[in-house]
Design a protein around this motif. Structure first.
Motif, PDB file in Angstrom:
ATOM      1  N   UNK A   1       4.014  19.992  23.561  1.00  0.00           N
ATOM      2  CA  UNK A   1       4.220  19.184  24.761  1.00  0.00           C
ATOM      3  C   UNK A   1       5.006  17.918  24.438  1.00  0.00           C
ATOM      4  N   UNK A   2       4.760  17.329  23.258  1.00  0.00           N
ATOM      5  CA  UNK A   2       5.549  16.162  22.852  1.00  0.00           C
ATOM      6  C   UNK A   2       7.016  16.535  22.684  1.00  0.00           C
ATOM      7  N   UNK A   3       7.262  17.647  22.034  1.00  0.00           N
ATOM      8  CA  UNK A   3       8.646  18.065  21.807  1.00  0.00           C
ATOM      9  C   UNK A   3       9.355  18.398  23.117  1.00  0.00           C
ATOM     10  N   UNK A   4       8.636  19.012  24.057  1.00  0.00           N
ATOM     11  CA  UNK A   4       9.215  19.284  25.379  1.00  0.00           C
ATOM     12  C   UNK A   4       9.579  17.987  26.081  1.00  0.00           C
ATOM     13  N   UNK A   5       8.706  17.000  25.973  1.00  0.00           N
ATOM     14  CA  UNK A   5       8.957  15.701  26.597  1.00  0.00           C
ATOM     15  C   UNK A   5      10.220  15.074  26.025  1.00  0.00           C
ATOM     16  N   UNK A   6      10.337  15.073  24.696  1.00  0.00           N
ATOM     17  CA  UNK A   6      11.504  14.467  24.045  1.00  0.00           C
ATOM     18  C   UNK A   6      12.793  15.173  24.476  1.00  0.00           C
ATOM     19  N   UNK A   7      12.730  16.496  24.611  1.00  0.00           N
ATOM     20  CA  UNK A   7      13.918  17.251  25.009  1.00  0.00           C
ATOM     21  C   UNK A   7      14.300  17.010  26.468  1.00  0.00           C
ATOM     22  N   UNK A   8      13.290  16.762  27.314  1.00  0.00           N
ATOM     23  CA  UNK A   8      13.544  16.611  28.753  1.00  0.00           C
ATOM     24  C   UNK A   8      13.759  15.166  29.184  1.00  0.00           C
TER      25      UNK A   8
ATOM     26  N   UNK B   1       8.665   8.118  19.901  1.00  0.00           N
ATOM     27  CA  UNK B   1       7.868   9.254  19.413  1.00  0.00           C
ATOM     28  C   UNK B   1       8.717  10.329  18.759  1.00  0.00           C
ATOM     29  N   UNK B   2      10.042  10.286  18.954  1.00  0.00           N
ATOM     30  CA  UNK B   2      10.887  11.312  18.346  1.00  0.00           C
ATOM     31  C   UNK B   2      10.733  11.288  16.823  1.00  0.00           C
ATOM     32  N   UNK B   3      10.444  12.432  16.258  1.00  0.00           N
ATOM     33  CA  UNK B   3      10.294  12.528  14.812  1.00  0.00           C
ATOM     34  C   UNK B   3       8.936  12.101  14.293  1.00  0.00           C
ATOM     35  N   UNK B   4       8.046  11.665  15.178  1.00  0.00           N
ATOM     36  CA  UNK B   4       6.703  11.261  14.757  1.00  0.00           C
ATOM     37  C   UNK B   4       5.736  12.405  15.035  1.00  0.00           C
ATOM     38  N   UNK B   5       5.317  13.090  13.996  1.00  0.00           N
ATOM     39  CA  UNK B   5       4.397  14.210  14.152  1.00  0.00           C
ATOM     40  C   UNK B   5       2.998  13.799  14.542  1.00  0.00           C
ATOM     41  N   UNK B   6       2.730  12.495  14.552  1.00  0.00           N
ATOM     42  CA  UNK B   6       1.403  11.992  14.907  1.00  0.00           C
ATOM     43  C   UNK B   6       1.410  11.329  16.284  1.00  0.00           C
ATOM     44  N   UNK B   7       2.296  11.785  17.161  1.00  0.00           N
ATOM     45  CA  UNK B   7       2.386  11.232  18.507  1.00  0.00           C
ATOM     46  C   UNK B   7       2.122  12.329  19.535  1.00  0.00           C
ATOM     47  N   UNK B   8       1.341  11.994  20.552  1.00  0.00           N
ATOM     48  CA  UNK B   8       1.077  12.913  21.664  1.00  0.00           C
ATOM     49  C   UNK B   8       1.522  12.244  22.954  1.00  0.00           C
TER      50      UNK B   8
END
Length: 410
Positions: free
Chosen positions: A108-115, A165-172
């Motif tokens: 969901x974080x990665x989807x957010x960053x992409x959108x 949050x981009x690139x931060x694996x500890x972010x939701x």
């Protein structure tokens, strides 16, 4: 893998070389072998390990790290312990556990960053809004603090979140509705075999932990037990998470008062997200080789990244003047796609009206034509959430324009 090591030697060599190329500082690689006899019994030549194992170990040593073999006996006792329950569920059963939940949150974080991009990119030309000072302020916020990012619709609050949050694996990054559903005590227990304490314990040692609630203006509409909701937020804060909210300006004071009530003794930091400075608009003109409108009211609107992006994508169809004309144009060309009697746009207007009446985050789609829903998704006006199987508005600007049109029609 299953079977003897020798049967998979080619694949294992490739894996060793791939790992060595990817992780330059690797010291040890552990392979799980599901057959004890292949790992511990003597080979035909009298060695404790087979020829294939020794060959693979030599390859690993040559790449600068040790290769170790683990069998059932290495795992069975360890993963029977309660403290390793999450690992055991993830790797050795078909039950869903915390790691499955964490995978979902990462997706969901990665989807957010992409959108939600933090820059404007049109026809191969990119303009990045200067948020450097703001990012420094955000980074300087202490772990365990509550951060409120507020601004008008379309000003780029979500884009700022993408930047941090981009690139931060500890972010939701979640909407309030998603958070309430995922972290409901019964849902955690029945769907993920976990409790909130498990979530906090598993993430205790992570660094730079960020939990973002995007669109906090909806908290008042969708959260019934606010004391429980903010109590959970406070628990995340107390466990080292930097809890961050994005909210529209008109709801900022309500949110801060709630945080002051429930986040007693925790630091609360409010940062306003503003539009593009006049100098930034001049840079846009140079970068894209165009002249932006000089009319004050239109130029002020173009300082909002959302509207500037829409303008740059449709320069030749831009209205002559006026804020109202601009919004009408956006509705006509984005929502209606040039058709003033478009049925999909009419469906969107009705869904917004229902949403206002029910004060809900989700759009009520009962009785709405399926083709219209698909059309609105394709135009980027609404989004279908694959987790909750519901629809929501893609951007609050579309909702604001729809509300203005409803008011005018009264």
């Amino acid at each position: 893998f299953l079977g003897k090591v020798s049967a998979h030697k080619k694949d294992l060599k490739k894996a060793i070389n791939d790992v060595a190329s990817r992780y330059k500082n690797l010291k040890r690689l552990v392979l799980f072998v599901p057959m004890d006899c292949d790992c511990n019994q003597k080979a035909k030549d009298g060695h404790l390990k087979t020829k294939a194992q020794r060959e693979l170990e030599d390859l690993a040593n040559g790449r600068g790290f040790l290769l170790e073999w683990f069998c059932h006996s290495n795992f069975e006792v360890t993963f029977s312990k309660e403290s390793y329950k999450s690992l055991g569920l993830f790797f050795f059963t078909e039950e869903r556990g915390l790691f499955n939940l964490f995978e979902l949150l990462d997706e969901k974080r990665d989807q957010f960053v992409n959108n939600k991009p933090d820059s404007i990119c049109v026809r191969g030309v990119t303009f990045e809004i200067d948020r450097s000072k703001l990012r420094e302020q955000i980074k300087s916020a202490k772990c365990g603090s509550a951060l409120v990012l507020y601004g008008e619709g379309g000003v780029g609050k979500s884009g700022v979140v993408t930047g941090i949050v981009r690139g931060n694996g500890n972010a939701w990054v979640l909407s309030p509705r998603e958070f309430v559903s995922l972290f409901d005590a019964e849902n955690l227990l029945t769907k993920w075999n976990a409790t909130l304490v498990d979530v906090l314990d598993e993430t205790m040692d992570l660094a730079d932990k960020i939990l973002v609630l995007d669109g906090a203006e909806h908290i008042e509409d969708i959260v019934e037990d606010k004391s429980l909701f903010y109590g959970i937020m406070r628990l995340f804060s107390e466990h080292g998470w930097r809890v961050t909210f994005t909210v529209r300006t008109m709801f900022h004071d309500v949110l801060v008062r709630s945080l002051e009530l429930y986040f007693v003794s925790r630091q609360i930091i409010s940062l306003e997200i503003t539009g593009i400075e006049e100098g930034g608009l001049c840079e846009v003109e140079k970068r894209f080789g165009i002249s932006l409108p000089n009319e004050a009211i239109t130029r002020r609107l173009l300082r909002v990244p959302f509207y500037l992006d829409a303008y740059l994508r449709n320069v030749e169809r831009f209205p002559q003047s006026g804020k109202a004309n601009f919004k009408n144009w956006l509705w006509l060309h984005k929502v209606q796609e040039g058709n003033s009697s478009d049925s999909a746009a009419e469906c969107f207007q009705r869904m917004i009206k229902r949403r206002l009446q029910k004060r809900d985050y989700w759009l009520e789609t009962d009785g709405v034509d399926a083709v219209a829903l698909k059309t609105l998704v394709g135009r980027g006006i609404i989004v279908h959430d694959s987790l909750f199987l519901r629809y929501y508005v893609a951007h609050d600007v579309y909702e604001e324009i729809a509300i203005e049109r409803l008011i005018v029609a009264i």
